[in-house]
Design a protein around this motif. Structure first.
Motif, short mmCIF file in Angstrom:
data_model
loop_
_atom_site.label_atom_id
_atom_site.label_comp_id
_atom_site.label_asym_id
_atom_site.label_seq_id
_atom_site.Cartn_x
_atom_site.Cartn_y
_atom_site.Cartn_z
N UNK A 1 -9.79 45.98 12.84
CA UNK A 1 -9.77 47.30 13.84
C UNK A 1 -9.64 48.05 13.46
N UNK A 2 -8.35 48.48 13.47
CA UNK A 2 -7.54 49.48 13.12
C UNK A 2 -8.50 50.78 12.27
N UNK A 3 -9.24 50.35 11.27
CA UNK A 3 -10.09 50.77 10.00
C UNK A 3 -11.01 51.18 10.76
N UNK A 4 -11.55 50.70 11.82
CA UNK A 4 -12.93 50.84 12.49
C UNK A 4 -12.33 51.64 13.23
N UNK B 1 -6.09 63.24 13.91
CA UNK B 1 -5.32 63.38 13.92
C UNK B 1 -5.06 61.24 14.32
N UNK B 2 -5.38 60.84 15.54
CA UNK B 2 -5.74 59.52 16.01
C UNK B 2 -6.47 59.01 14.89
N UNK B 3 -7.50 59.63 14.08
CA UNK B 3 -7.83 58.61 12.87
C UNK B 3 -6.47 58.07 11.92
N UNK B 4 -5.97 58.81 11.32
CA UNK B 4 -4.46 58.58 10.45
C UNK B 4 -4.31 57.90 11.12
N UNK B 5 -3.53 58.05 12.41
CA UNK B 5 -2.29 57.32 12.51
C UNK B 5 -3.00 55.86 12.80
N UNK B 6 -4.23 55.64 12.90
CA UNK B 6 -4.71 54.43 13.36
C UNK B 6 -5.13 53.80 11.67
N UNK C 1 -3.90 50.72 9.56
CA UNK C 1 -4.28 49.29 8.45
C UNK C 1 -3.81 49.68 7.19
N UNK C 2 -3.04 50.49 6.38
CA UNK C 2 -2.74 50.88 5.21
C UNK C 2 -1.30 49.63 5.14
N UNK C 3 -0.40 50.16 6.14
CA UNK C 3 0.99 49.48 6.73
C UNK C 3 0.93 47.86 6.64
N UNK C 4 -0.81 47.27 7.22
CA UNK C 4 -0.59 45.59 7.01
C UNK C 4 -1.48 45.12 5.89
N UNK C 5 -2.57 46.08 5.55
CA UNK C 5 -2.58 45.70 4.36
C UNK C 5 -2.95 47.25 3.46
#
Length: 273
Positions: A126-129, A141-146, A150-154
């Motif tokens: 969902x974060x990557x989407x 900037x918002x895209x990079x944040x999400x 996502x990368x922190x989780x997986x």
């Protein structure tokens, strides 16, 4: 003791009803789905819903099967039904978000992904989407944040690296983009679009040999990738190989005949201008 017996009886009836009602059809649907027979899977999942019109998983897997065979509008409707009967089903909302992205409905996509994240804030898909939604809205900037979340989780989720690389490209931070495309390719070496996107970043960094190698790789993997022909044409143009550039632009135009700017550029190069 009597309450326990009644509870056990209710549970037994429920299990029996599932096993011989919607559950039997659902199990057959799963087998067909896992075998890649999505049309047959769709029939069985639909039967499971007929047996139990409130069967959330039936709707969810029916929608997934429909999305694989191109029945996008029906898939959207059934993901919505899945969530209607299970308000914790963030996976259906995440898939719904993805379908809305494909249809270009970014407002609906953002709403679906945000709702999914309100249920499970650590849903990396969902974060990557939603990162992808922000990219389409040029909210880099918002895209990079999400995508970073996502990368922190997986940490091995290739799509998040690829999306973040696109966001960095949008901010003209091409070295960061290349690093992310490196990671996307590491975790998904068959992603032709990641090679194409890295080609574009290398082009902007004026590293034309690396750019050309990546575009060649992208096209070797997917000959129906118009962006790669365009980028390879741009690389050839920067290298002064005008005839090669014009040829690549002509190949791009086969996919996008309405791209008049590219057509004019091709004609100019063919004239040697």
């Amino acid at each position: 003791m009597r309450k326990i017996s009644i509870l056990f009886l209710i549970l037994s009836i429920t299990v029996f009803a599932f096993a011989f009602g919607e559950g039997a059809y659902f199990k057959k649907g799963l087998k067909a789905f896992n075998d890649g027979d999505y049309v047959t899977a769709k029939v069985f999942f639909n039967e499971s819903i007929n047996k139990n019109p409130k069967f959330s998983r039936g709707y969810s897997y029916l929608a997934l099967s429909q999305s694989y065979i191109g029945e996008i509008d029906n898939a959207i409707m059934n993901y919505q039904m899945a969530f209607k009967f299970d308000k914790k089903d963030y996976s259906s909302l995440t898939n719904l978000c993805s379908l809305f992205i494909d249809k270009g409905n970014m407002s609906a996509a953002h709403k679906a992904c945000t709702k999914a994240l309100s249920i499970n804030p650590k849903s990396y898909k969902a974060l990557s989407n939603r990162c992808q939604v922000f990219i389409q809205s040029k909210r880099y900037d918002s895209a990079i944040g999400d995508c970073s979340q996502a990368i922190q989780v997986k940490g091995d989720y290739a799509k998040a690296y690829s999306n973040r690389g696109i966001a960095y490209t949008g901010l003209s931070q091409y070295e960061s983009a290349v690093s992310d495309f490196d990671m996307a390719i590491k975790y998904n070496p068959t992603d032709a679009m990641a090679y194409n996107n890295r080609c574009n970043a290398f082009k902007e960094l004026k590293e034309y040999d690396k750019a050309l190698a990546d575009c060649n790789k992208a096209i070797a993997m997917d000959k129906n990738l118009p962006e790669a022909y365009f980028n390879r044409g741009a690389v050839y143009e920067h290298l002064g190989q005008n005839s090669d550039a014009a040829f690549e632009y002509s190949r791009y135009l086969k996919f996008n005949p309405e791209a008049e700017t590219v057509r004019q550029k091709m004609k100019r190069l063919m004239k040697g201008e």
